[in-house]
Scaffold this motif. Structure first.
Motif, PDB file in Angstrom:
ATOM      1  N   LYS A   1       0.799  -1.226   0.000  1.00 44.42           N
ATOM      2  CA  LYS A   1       0.000   0.000   0.000  1.00 44.42           C
ATOM      3  C   LYS A   1       0.829   1.272   0.000  1.00 44.42           C
ATOM      4  N   LEU A   2       2.151   1.134   0.232  1.00 46.67           N
ATOM      5  CA  LEU A   2       2.995   2.333   0.270  1.00 46.67           C
ATOM      6  C   LEU A   2       4.399   1.994  -0.229  1.00 46.67           C
ATOM      7  N   ILE A   3       4.895   2.824  -1.135  1.00 44.14           N
ATOM      8  CA  ILE A   3       6.299   2.778  -1.548  1.00 44.14           C
ATOM      9  C   ILE A   3       6.945   4.029  -0.968  1.00 44.14           C
ATOM     10  N   ALA A   4       7.737   3.845   0.102  1.00 44.05           N
ATOM     11  CA  ALA A   4       8.359   4.962   0.810  1.00 44.05           C
ATOM     12  C   ALA A   4       9.795   5.103   0.309  1.00 44.05           C
ATOM     13  N   ASN A   5       9.979   5.878  -0.739  1.00 36.59           N
ATOM     14  CA  ASN A   5      11.283   5.978  -1.400  1.00 36.59           C
ATOM     15  C   ASN A   5      12.298   6.674  -0.501  1.00 36.59           C
ATOM     16  N   TYR A   6      13.488   6.067  -0.384  1.00 39.85           N
ATOM     17  CA  TYR A   6      14.582   6.665   0.370  1.00 39.85           C
ATOM     18  C   TYR A   6      15.379   7.515  -0.612  1.00 39.85           C
ATOM     19  N   GLY A   7      14.937   8.750  -0.804  1.00 38.30           N
ATOM     20  CA  GLY A   7      15.549   9.652  -1.771  1.00 38.30           C
ATOM     21  C   GLY A   7      14.573  10.751  -2.124  1.00 38.30           C
ATOM     22  N   SER A   8      15.111  11.895  -2.538  1.00 35.41           N
ATOM     23  CA  SER A   8      14.234  13.029  -2.852  1.00 35.41           C
ATOM     24  C   SER A   8      13.616  12.900  -4.236  1.00 35.41           C
ATOM     25  N   GLY A   9      14.329  12.286  -5.174  1.00 31.62           N
ATOM     26  CA  GLY A   9      13.773  12.075  -6.503  1.00 31.62           C
ATOM     27  C   GLY A   9      12.905  10.832  -6.533  1.00 31.62           C
ATOM     28  N   VAL A  10      11.969  10.801  -7.462  1.00 30.30           N
ATOM     29  CA  VAL A  10      11.119   9.610  -7.612  1.00 30.30           C
ATOM     30  C   VAL A  10      11.054   9.171  -9.072  1.00 30.30           C
ATOM     31  N   ASP A  11      12.075   9.573  -9.877  1.00 30.89           N
ATOM     32  CA  ASP A  11      12.043   9.133 -11.260  1.00 30.89           C
ATOM     33  C   ASP A  11      12.369   7.651 -11.387  1.00 30.89           C
ATOM     34  N   ASN A  12      12.715   6.984 -10.269  1.00 34.55           N
ATOM     35  CA  ASN A  12      12.897   5.534 -10.272  1.00 34.55           C
ATOM     36  C   ASN A  12      11.603   4.789 -10.000  1.00 34.55           C
ATOM     37  N   VAL A  13      10.515   5.520  -9.739  1.00 28.59           N
ATOM     38  CA  VAL A  13       9.220   4.898  -9.418  1.00 28.59           C
ATOM     39  C   VAL A  13       8.165   5.398 -10.407  1.00 28.59           C
TER      40      VAL A  13
ATOM     41  N   VAL B   1       2.910   6.698  -2.874  1.00 29.52           N
ATOM     42  CA  VAL B   1       4.355   6.865  -3.014  1.00 29.52           C
ATOM     43  C   VAL B   1       4.773   8.097  -2.213  1.00 29.52           C
ATOM     44  N   SER B   2       5.819   7.945  -1.397  1.00 36.02           N
ATOM     45  CA  SER B   2       6.367   9.086  -0.666  1.00 36.02           C
ATOM     46  C   SER B   2       7.862   9.186  -0.944  1.00 36.02           C
ATOM     47  N   ASN B   3       8.433  10.341  -0.622  1.00 35.73           N
ATOM     48  CA  ASN B   3       9.867  10.539  -0.834  1.00 35.73           C
ATOM     49  C   ASN B   3      10.452  11.309   0.339  1.00 35.73           C
ATOM     50  N   THR B   4      11.683  11.804   0.190  1.00 33.66           N
ATOM     51  CA  THR B   4      12.355  12.506   1.291  1.00 33.66           C
ATOM     52  C   THR B   4      12.901  13.848   0.807  1.00 33.66           C
ATOM     53  N   PRO B   5      12.036  14.784   0.488  1.00 31.88           N
ATOM     54  CA  PRO B   5      12.494  16.040  -0.121  1.00 31.88           C
ATOM     55  C   PRO B   5      13.173  16.972   0.878  1.00 31.88           C
ATOM     56  N   GLY B   6      14.065  17.799   0.342  1.00 36.35           N
ATOM     57  CA  GLY B   6      14.579  18.930   1.118  1.00 36.35           C
ATOM     58  C   GLY B   6      15.774  18.679   2.011  1.00 36.35           C
ATOM     59  N   VAL B   7      16.021  17.422   2.414  1.00 39.90           N
ATOM     60  CA  VAL B   7      17.034  17.208   3.449  1.00 39.90           C
ATOM     61  C   VAL B   7      18.462  17.314   2.928  1.00 39.90           C
ATOM     62  N   THR B   8      18.659  17.177   1.618  1.00 39.53           N
ATOM     63  CA  THR B   8      20.026  17.202   1.086  1.00 39.53           C
ATOM     64  C   THR B   8      20.311  18.463   0.271  1.00 39.53           C
ATOM     65  N   VAL B   9      19.499  19.471   0.446  1.00 39.11           N
ATOM     66  CA  VAL B   9      19.657  20.710  -0.328  1.00 39.11           C
ATOM     67  C   VAL B   9      21.038  21.323  -0.111  1.00 39.11           C
ATOM     68  N   GLU B  10      21.396  21.551   1.145  1.00 44.81           N
ATOM     69  CA  GLU B  10      22.667  22.215   1.447  1.00 44.81           C
ATOM     70  C   GLU B  10      23.852  21.344   1.054  1.00 44.81           C
ATOM     71  N   ASP B  11      23.732  20.027   1.289  1.00 45.17           N
ATOM     72  CA  ASP B  11      24.827  19.110   0.947  1.00 45.17           C
ATOM     73  C   ASP B  11      25.100  19.124  -0.558  1.00 45.17           C
ATOM     74  N   THR B  12      24.038  19.085  -1.352  1.00 46.13           N
ATOM     75  CA  THR B  12      24.204  19.060  -2.806  1.00 46.13           C
ATOM     76  C   THR B  12      24.745  20.383  -3.320  1.00 46.13           C
ATOM     77  N   ALA B  13      24.301  21.486  -2.723  1.00 45.50           N
ATOM     78  CA  ALA B  13      24.829  22.788  -3.121  1.00 45.50           C
ATOM     79  C   ALA B  13      26.313  22.903  -2.779  1.00 45.50           C
ATOM     80  N   ASP B  14      26.714  22.349  -1.633  1.00 46.89           N
ATOM     81  CA  ASP B  14      28.140  22.324  -1.288  1.00 46.89           C
ATOM     82  C   ASP B  14      28.937  21.597  -2.366  1.00 46.89           C
TER      83      ASP B  14
END
Length: 328
Positions: A73-85, A97-110
């Motif tokens: 009943k739920l695909i809880a994707n470990y990642g901000s993108g969902v183009d794999n689902v 379907v859920s994802n994990t948005p926002g948490v890696t913003v600063e890391d990726t910008a670094d």
């Protein structure tokens, strides 16, 4: 009588703290090693689980979803993108379907800034010389790179990561330009001192550095194609910490080999782990193994979001990071 705990299957190894918390809350199946699940293993997992926790390395396509069991009943994707689902097919089957948005913003910008500096200041070339033991000492004309201050940075995709990159670039004295589906509101654009370009062609032709920060969608596939790459100045640099499919990798390789671009910094690739071998040979290219979000803090926060999404769903509520097809 306590409610029955959800059956959760996790497809890859996650940080210990995340796995420990999952074991406390759910009837969870964890991986003994970090090998990717085969397609057959994914089908079996989707037949026996209430919740699947995949990562971006798992392609949960329509064919797999069609073989899912009635329990899923739920695909809880470990990642901000969902183009794999295949979100649309999942929703048609009644699977959220859920994802994990926002948490890696600063890391990726670094990491975006690290790639810009790595390419323009020729850091990998210097590192290679030092590791080989061939360094003969300082010389006035050795390893001459370029000063980033004063350069024009064109950001393709001005979402949260693009804006975080712009803030860093301003601190380095770069001029910030951007192309986006929609122009930012003045209260966001003005503090960044960012110049909006409605025409992507016009922007890339005038930039010293182009940073790819947009998601992969049908409309962004090969957005930086051979024609658009050729619009860039011969002294320009391109970096990508978003999705590899946005750049035509073969066209980029040809242009770099021909000296029609000064360099590239890539953390993502069009064909996943199959990186063009000709690209790997070039001294003016910095290649990283998808490290943009790889911080301890980011990975733990991603796990916390997955857990919150599953727990909220288990309590009969809408997961806070629910993905719907209209968002894509």
């Amino acid at each position: 009588m306590p409610a029955q705990r959800l059956s959760v299957v996790v497809t890859r190894r996650l940080p210990d703290a995340v796995e420990t918390r999952m074991k406390e809350l759910f009837d969870v199946e964890l991986r003994d090693d970090d090998a990717r699940m085969s397609r057959e293993e994914l089908v079996a997992a989707m037949r026996r689980a209430d919740v699947l926790v995949p990562t971006i390395t798992d392609q949960i396509d329509a064919g797999l979803i069609g073989q899912a069991g009635d329990r899923l009943k739920l695909i809880a994707n470990y990642g901000s993108g969902v183009d794999n689902v295949d979100v649309a097919t999942a929703r048609q089957r009644g699977i959220l379907v859920s994802n994990t948005p926002g948490v890696t913003v600063e890391d990726t910008a670094d990491m975006t800034m690290a790639l810009i500096l790595g390419v323009t200041r020729r850091i990998p070339e210097g590192l290679a010389v030092m590791q080989s033991g061939q360094w003969g000492g300082w010389a006035p004309t050795a390893f001459l790179g370029g000063r980033v201050g004063g350069r024009r940075l064109g950001i393709l995709g001005m979402g949260r990561i693009g804006q975080a990159t712009a803030r860093r670039a301003r601190a380095f004295g770069m001029q910030v330009h951007y192309h986006n589906r929609q122009r930012l509101r003045p209260e966001i654009e003005q503090p960044l001192e960012a110049t909006y370009w409605e025409s992507l062609d016009q922007m890339v032709s005038r930039m010293d550095v182009v940073s790819i920060n947009c998601p992969h969608t049908p409309s962004t596939f090969h957005l930086m194609n051979a024609r658009r790459l050729k619009l860039m100045k011969p002294g320009a640099v391109i970096v990508n910490t978003s999705r590899g499919e946005v750049i035509d990798e073969n066209a980029l390789t040809r242009q770099l080999r021909a000296g029609e671009l000064a360099g590239a910094g890539l953390d993502v690739y069009e064909h996943g782990t199959e990186v063009n071998p000709r690209l790997r040979e070039l001294p003016n290219v910095v290649l990283l193994p998808h490290m943009g979000s790889a911080t301890v803090e980011g990975r733990l926060e991603m796990g916390e979001k997955v857990i919150i999404n599953i727990k909220t769903f288990a309590d009969g509520h809408r997961p806070p990071d629910l993905v719907v097809p209209s968002m894509l």
